[in-house]
Motif scaffolding. Structure first.
Motif, mmCIF file in Angstrom:
data_model
loop_
_atom_site.group_PDB
_atom_site.id
_atom_site.type_symbol
_atom_site.label_atom_id
_atom_site.label_comp_id
_atom_site.label_asym_id
_atom_site.label_seq_id
_atom_site.Cartn_x
_atom_site.Cartn_y
_atom_site.Cartn_z
ATOM 1 N N GLY A 52 -16.626 63.684 29.708
ATOM 2 C CA GLY A 52 -16.860 62.510 28.867
ATOM 3 C C GLY A 52 -15.590 62.031 28.196
ATOM 4 N N ILE A 53 -14.834 62.966 27.647
ATOM 5 C CA ILE A 53 -13.566 62.632 26.993
ATOM 6 C C ILE A 53 -12.568 62.106 28.025
ATOM 7 C CG2 ILE A 53 -11.543 63.641 25.857
ATOM 8 C CD1 ILE A 53 -13.483 65.433 24.313
ATOM 9 N N THR A 54 -12.547 62.718 29.195
ATOM 10 C CA THR A 54 -11.647 62.278 30.267
ATOM 11 C C THR A 54 -11.930 60.832 30.660
ATOM 12 O OG1 THR A 54 -11.476 64.525 31.147
ATOM 13 C CG2 THR A 54 -10.878 62.720 32.630
ATOM 14 N N ALA A 55 -13.210 60.505 30.822
ATOM 15 C CA ALA A 55 -13.595 59.143 31.212
ATOM 16 C C ALA A 55 -13.193 58.131 30.148
ATOM 17 C CB ALA A 55 -15.095 59.083 31.459
ATOM 18 N N MET A 56 -13.407 58.469 28.862
ATOM 19 C CA MET A 56 -13.049 57.560 27.780
ATOM 20 C C MET A 56 -11.545 57.398 27.655
ATOM 21 S SD MET A 56 -15.867 58.463 24.826
ATOM 22 C CE MET A 56 -15.271 57.164 23.744
ATOM 23 N N LEU A 57 -10.798 58.476 27.934
ATOM 24 C CA LEU A 57 -9.342 58.411 27.875
ATOM 25 C C LEU A 57 -8.810 57.437 28.920
ATOM 26 C CD1 LEU A 57 -6.649 59.426 26.735
ATOM 27 C CD2 LEU A 57 -6.758 61.325 28.362
ATOM 28 N N PHE A 58 -9.325 57.519 30.150
ATOM 29 C CA PHE A 58 -8.904 56.593 31.203
ATOM 30 C C PHE A 58 -9.256 55.153 30.824
ATOM 31 C CE2 PHE A 58 -8.616 60.200 34.250
ATOM 32 C CZ PHE A 58 -7.402 59.872 34.817
ATOM 33 N N LYS A 59 -10.402 54.964 30.183
ATOM 34 C CA LYS A 59 -10.825 53.627 29.780
ATOM 35 C C LYS A 59 -9.880 53.030 28.743
ATOM 36 C CE LYS A 59 -14.835 51.074 28.015
ATOM 37 N NZ LYS A 59 -16.250 51.192 27.534
ATOM 38 N N ILE A 60 -9.466 53.856 27.779
ATOM 39 C CA ILE A 60 -8.592 53.379 26.703
ATOM 40 C C ILE A 60 -7.190 53.073 27.227
ATOM 41 C CG2 ILE A 60 -7.425 54.044 24.565
ATOM 42 C CD1 ILE A 60 -9.975 55.649 23.890
ATOM 43 N N VAL A 61 -6.609 54.009 27.973
ATOM 44 C CA VAL A 61 -5.228 53.805 28.431
ATOM 45 C C VAL A 61 -5.138 52.709 29.489
ATOM 46 C CG1 VAL A 61 -4.518 56.161 27.876
ATOM 47 C CG2 VAL A 61 -5.390 55.644 30.173
ATOM 48 N N GLY A 62 -6.270 52.331 30.083
ATOM 49 C CA GLY A 62 -6.268 51.244 31.051
ATOM 50 C C GLY A 62 -6.619 49.899 30.457
ATOM 51 N N SER A 63 -6.735 49.853 29.123
ATOM 52 C CA SER A 63 -7.106 48.619 28.425
ATOM 53 C C SER A 63 -5.868 47.801 28.056
ATOM 54 C CB SER A 63 -7.882 48.970 27.157
ATOM 55 O OG SER A 63 -7.007 49.553 26.192
ATOM 56 N N PRO A 64 -6.071 46.563 27.569
ATOM 57 C CA PRO A 64 -4.929 45.725 27.139
ATOM 58 C C PRO A 64 -4.069 46.382 26.067
ATOM 59 C CG PRO A 64 -6.913 44.394 27.341
ATOM 60 C CD PRO A 64 -7.345 45.822 27.501
ATOM 61 N N VAL A 65 -4.666 47.284 25.295
ATOM 62 C CA VAL A 65 -3.918 47.978 24.237
ATOM 63 C C VAL A 65 -2.693 48.691 24.803
ATOM 64 C CG1 VAL A 65 -4.041 49.804 22.500
ATOM 65 C CG2 VAL A 65 -5.993 48.287 22.834
#
Length: 277
Positions: A52-65
Motif C-alpha cells: 500500500g505504501i509502495t503504491a502511494m509512493l509511486f503515485k506521489i513521485v509521479g505527480s506534478p509535485v
C-alpha cells in the motif's frame, strides 16, 4: 525525546488519547538508514514489504509535485528523488494509513484534504526553494502532519466532529472550542505525534504553530508555516470556501515568502494550474 515531551504524552494516555505508533516498515527503514550500511536495493526491499505504501509512493513521485516523472522501480525512486526525501515521503504516507477508521466517511474527507494541502505546499516550496530553502518533500510532510491531531481526537471522542461542526467541513477546527469541550487541542497533539515519529524539529514546530507566524522561532519554522498557510489558502480558493484566518495573516505570509501583495492572484493561477494538471 525530551523529558517534557514524554510527560505530555503520558498525560494524553491518562486522558485516553493514544498516539499512533510508527509502523514496522518505518521502523525497519529508520534502522537501515541509521546503520549506515545500506544500498538502494536493501532500502527498496524494506519499502516494498508494504504494498500500500509502495503504491502511494509511486503515485506521489509521479505527480506534478515532482515533475510528472516516470519511475520504473523503487531503486530508481531512491536514486532520483533522494534517500532522505523518499524517507520523508514514506513517513507522510505511513501517517495517513495508520490513523484512520475505514468505516467513517469523515476520515476519508480529512485525509483527502490533507493530501491536497500537502501537494499544494510541495508545489509552493518547489517554486520558492531558492528564496525559502524549504524543499518539496519537507513541505509535503508538514502538510500531511499539520492537522494530524484531528483524526486522533476523532478516534478518541465520537462526538468530536459534531461538537466542532466538522461533519461536512473538516477544516480549521477551533482551538478554543477544542480546549473548552475536550481540554486539549489538535495542534499540541500533532506536535507530539511529530516528535514521537522523530520528525525534524522545525517541522514539529511548524505543526504546533501552523495557525500563526511565530516571531520567536527560527526563520525556517516561520517560513514553513507561511508555506502551509498559503497552501491552505489556495485550497480554500480552489474549493470556493471561506478562509477567515487569511484576513489576519495573509499579508505577513506573502511577505515572508517574497510574494508581492498584488502578485497573489498571478501566483495562485500558476500554482493551481500545476495542482490541477
Amino acid at each position: 525525546m525530551p523529558i517534557e515531551t514524554e510527560k505530555a504524552i503520558k498525560q494524553l494516555v491518562i486522558k485516553g488519547i493514544k498516539l499512533p505508533p510508527q509502523p514496522k516498515v518505518l521502523i525497519a527503514l529508520d534502522a537501515a538508514l541509521s546503520s549506515g550500511n545500506y544500498s538502494m536495493k536493501t532500502l527498496a526491499k524494506v519499502i516494498s514489504t508494504d504494498p500500500g505504501i509502495t503504491a502511494m509512493l509511486f503515485k506521489i513521485v509521479g505527480s506534478p509535485v515532482f515533475g510528472n516523472k516516470k519511475f520504473d522501480s523503487l531503486e530508481q525512486v531512491l536514486m532520483l528523488v533522494g534517500v532522505k526525501q523518499t524517507y520523508n515521503l514514506v513517513q507522510a504516507i505511513c501517517l495517513s494509513t495508520h490513523i484512520s477508521d475505514s468505516t467513517r466517511k469523515s476520515f476519508e474527507i480529512f485525509w483527502t484534504r490533507s493530501d491536497e494541502i500537502a501537494k499544494l505546499a510541495a508545489l509552493i516550496a518547489g517554486e520558492r526553494v531558492s528564496v525559502c530553502n524549504i524543499f518539496p518533500d519537507q513541505a509535503y510532510m508538514a502538510g500531511i502532519f499539520h492537522e494530524c491531531g484531528v483524526p486522533v481526537l476523532m478516534l478518541r471522542f465520537p462526538e468530536y466532529c459534531s461538537t466542532l461542526n466538522l461533519d461536512t467541513n473538516l477544516c480549521g477546527p477551533s482551538l478554543s472550542l477544542e480546549d473548552k469541550h475536550f481540554n486539549v487541542d489538535h495542534c499540541s497533539i500533532g506536535y507530539l505525534i511529530a516528535r514521537h515519529w522523530k520528525l525534524p524539529d522545525f517541522i514539529c514546530k511548524s505543526i504546533l504553530y501552523h495557525y500563526e507566524l511565530p516571531r520567536e522561532e527560527p526563520g525556517v519554522v516561520r517560513t514553513l508555516v507561511a508555506i502551509l498557510q498559503l497552501a491552505i489558502h489556495f485550497h480554500h480558493r480552489i474549493s470556493h470556501s471561506e478562509n477567515p484566518v487569511w484576513r489576519q495573516i495573509g499579508a505577513e505570509v506573502l511577505e515572508e515568502l517574497g510574494i508581492a501583495s498584488d502578485g497573489e492572484q498571478a501566483y495562485y493561477e500558476e500554482i493551481s494550474e500545476h495542482f490541477l494538471a
